[in-house]
Design an enzyme around this catalytic site. Structure first.
Site, PDB file in Angstrom:
ATOM      1  N   ASP A 108      -2.985 -10.229  -2.810  1.00  0.00           N
ATOM      2  CA  ASP A 108      -3.516  -9.767  -1.625  1.00  0.00           C
ATOM      3  C   ASP A 108      -5.143  -9.366  -1.974  1.00  0.00           C
ATOM      4  O   ASP A 108      -5.387  -9.204  -2.861  1.00  0.00           O
ATOM      5  CB  ASP A 108      -2.667  -8.717  -1.089  1.00  0.00           C
ATOM      6  CG  ASP A 108      -3.041  -8.261   0.317  1.00  0.00           C
ATOM      7  OD1 ASP A 108      -2.430  -8.649   1.068  1.00  0.00           O
ATOM      8  OD2 ASP A 108      -4.032  -7.616   0.525  1.00  0.00           O
TER       9      ASP A 108
ATOM     10  N   ASP B 134      -4.685 -13.064   2.847  1.00  0.00           N
ATOM     11  CA  ASP B 134      -5.816 -12.410   3.505  1.00  0.00           C
ATOM     12  C   ASP B 134      -7.094 -12.697   2.657  1.00  0.00           C
ATOM     13  O   ASP B 134      -8.121 -12.399   3.031  1.00  0.00           O
ATOM     14  CB  ASP B 134      -5.836 -11.053   4.112  1.00  0.00           C
ATOM     15  CG  ASP B 134      -5.275 -10.025   2.927  1.00  0.00           C
ATOM     16  OD1 ASP B 134      -5.000 -10.542   1.677  1.00  0.00           O
ATOM     17  OD2 ASP B 134      -5.078  -8.677   3.092  1.00  0.00           O
TER      18      ASP B 134
ATOM     19  N   HIS C  77       0.855  -1.250   0.008  1.00  0.00           N
ATOM     20  CA  HIS C  77       0.042  -0.176   0.008  1.00  0.00           C
ATOM     21  C   HIS C  77       0.951   1.181   0.178  1.00  0.00           C
ATOM     22  O   HIS C  77       0.169   2.470  -0.064  1.00  0.00           O
ATOM     23  CB  HIS C  77      -0.949   0.029   1.112  1.00  0.00           C
ATOM     24  CG  HIS C  77      -1.971  -1.162   1.147  1.00  0.00           C
ATOM     25  ND1 HIS C  77      -3.044  -1.343   0.023  1.00  0.00           N
ATOM     26  CD2 HIS C  77      -2.394  -1.904   2.046  1.00  0.00           C
ATOM     27  CE1 HIS C  77      -3.837  -2.001   0.283  1.00  0.00           C
ATOM     28  NE2 HIS C  77      -3.542  -2.666   1.503  1.00  0.00           N
TER      29      HIS C  77
ATOM     30  N   HIS D  82      -6.541  -6.815  -0.762  1.00  0.00           N
ATOM     31  CA  HIS D  82      -6.775  -5.518  -0.895  1.00  0.00           C
ATOM     32  C   HIS D  82      -5.928  -4.921  -2.219  1.00  0.00           C
ATOM     33  O   HIS D  82      -4.822  -5.312  -2.341  1.00  0.00           O
ATOM     34  CB  HIS D  82      -6.402  -4.743   0.001  1.00  0.00           C
ATOM     35  CG  HIS D  82      -7.075  -5.376   1.356  1.00  0.00           C
ATOM     36  ND1 HIS D  82      -6.559  -6.276   2.322  1.00  0.00           N
ATOM     37  CD2 HIS D  82      -8.531  -5.283   1.681  1.00  0.00           C
ATOM     38  CE1 HIS D  82      -7.512  -6.491   3.090  1.00  0.00           C
ATOM     39  NE2 HIS D  82      -8.614  -5.988   2.677  1.00  0.00           N
TER      40      HIS D  82
END
Length: 340
Positions: free
Chosen positions: A195, A284, A160, A197
């Site tokens: 991931d 995740d 991120h 996200h």
């Protein structure tokens, strides 16, 4: 398979993070990497390298000077103003209709550079992120020089982190740093982010470049973090137009839907024909992960690993998200060593 780590992260531990409607203990705990390492060792993967931290000079290749200066000094500034009892966190985030200005007050400066209430400043944040970056550099250099596939046990995660700001407990972008290192000598590199996200950091860093293809499969950002990026119409700009692919997935997507997205990614990867692939390995996506909203099961991570292997391209893995301590080890093992 080589495993790259730096134990500087063990001292880094945020106290809390802001979730919608509540403050909760942080999910990015030091035990995450230990759980992965235990699973790998039990499966016979014992080639573990302790790596030296990266330098600020290394990180200048993907991050701005002012942002790195902030990270290096943020805890000292925070502790002088507010003491050491609490983590450093922003107070008022920049308004999207205002021109960008960096305040001199540390609580404003943190909000300027860290785009959420999850990514707090701790005493060991800077050494930890330098350590994770150093492990990623080591893995990329080994891959470039000898073709050695490896797994970087990076913590804190990094995908991120953008060129000049961080978020999502990411301070510097270790996946992007590995990709940048691999572009030496004119190589074409692809990042495949699995991931749960959006990999907004790599998208930002390589947005105008055609030598790094960025692909991210993730939960639809209209309903999940990071909300403001990761949409299918974000394709890159200038020389990078067409070299960014986002594959948003609906919450609750299981393997049948995920496989379709992965097939789309695989087609673009084969079309691009990279010299190297860096996998941003967040797990995740596991159905019981407390931070994810997808629904993959343990066996599905074998299928992801088999898909990466089917490319027949030199590749490496960089650990990103994954917060179910009981499952993170088996999930990672199934990707990096599918079928055992």
């Amino acid at each position: 398979m080589k495993i790259y780590k730096c134990d500087a992260h063990l001292e880094h531990q945020s106290k809390i993070e802001l979730n919608p409607g509540k403050f909760v203990p942080t999910l990015d705990v030091a035990k995450r990497t230990g759980a992965v390492l235990d699973a790998l060792r039990q499966a016979g993967h014992i080639d573990v390298l302790d790596c030296a931290p990266a330098s600020k000079e290394d990180l200048r290749t993907i991050h701005s000077e002012d942002y790195l200066d902030f990270l290096a000094t943020a805890w000292d500034e925070w502790s002088r103003s507010f003491g050491t009892e609490l983590d450093g966190v922003g107070f008022v985030w920049p308004h999207r209709n205002r021109p960008p200005r960096c305040p001199s007050a540390i609580e404003g400066k943190i909000a300027y550079y860290m785009f959420d209430g999850v990514s707090t400043i701790t005493p060991a944040m800077w050494p930890a992120t330098l350590g994770a970056a150093g492990a990623s550099l080591h893995g990329a250099r080994d891959l470039r020089l000898s073709g050695s596939t490896g797994l970087v046990l990076a913590r804190p995660p990094g995908h991120h982190a953008c060129r000049d700001m961080g978020g999502g407990t990411s301070y510097t972008n270790h996946t992007a740093l590995a990709a940048q290192e691999l572009t030496r000598d004119g190589a074409r590199v692809a990042i495949l982010d699995v991931d749960a996200h959006h990999g907004n950091g790599a998208q930002d860093i390589f947005w105008t470049r055609s030598d790094v293809l960025t692909i991210s499969l993730h939960t639809d950002p209209s309903v999940d973090y990071p909300y403001f990026s990761g949409y299918a119409d974000e394709i890159g700009a200038e020389a990078g137009e067409g070299f960014n692919l986002n594959v948003p997935l609906q919450p609750g997507t299981d393997w049948s839907g995920y496989r379709e997205g992965l097939t789309t990614a695989l087609e673009r990867l084969r079309e691009y024909s990279p010299d190297y692939v860096v996998v941003a390995l967040g797990v995740d996506t596991y159905a019981k992960d407390p931070a994810g909203r997808l629904a993959l099961e343990l066996d599905d991570f074998n299928r992801i690993g088999e898909t990466v292997a089917s490319l027949g391209c030199p590749h490496m893995f960089v650990l990103e998200g994954g917060y179910c301590l009981e499952a993170i080890g088996p999930c990672v093992l199934n990707v990096v060593a599918p079928g055992g």
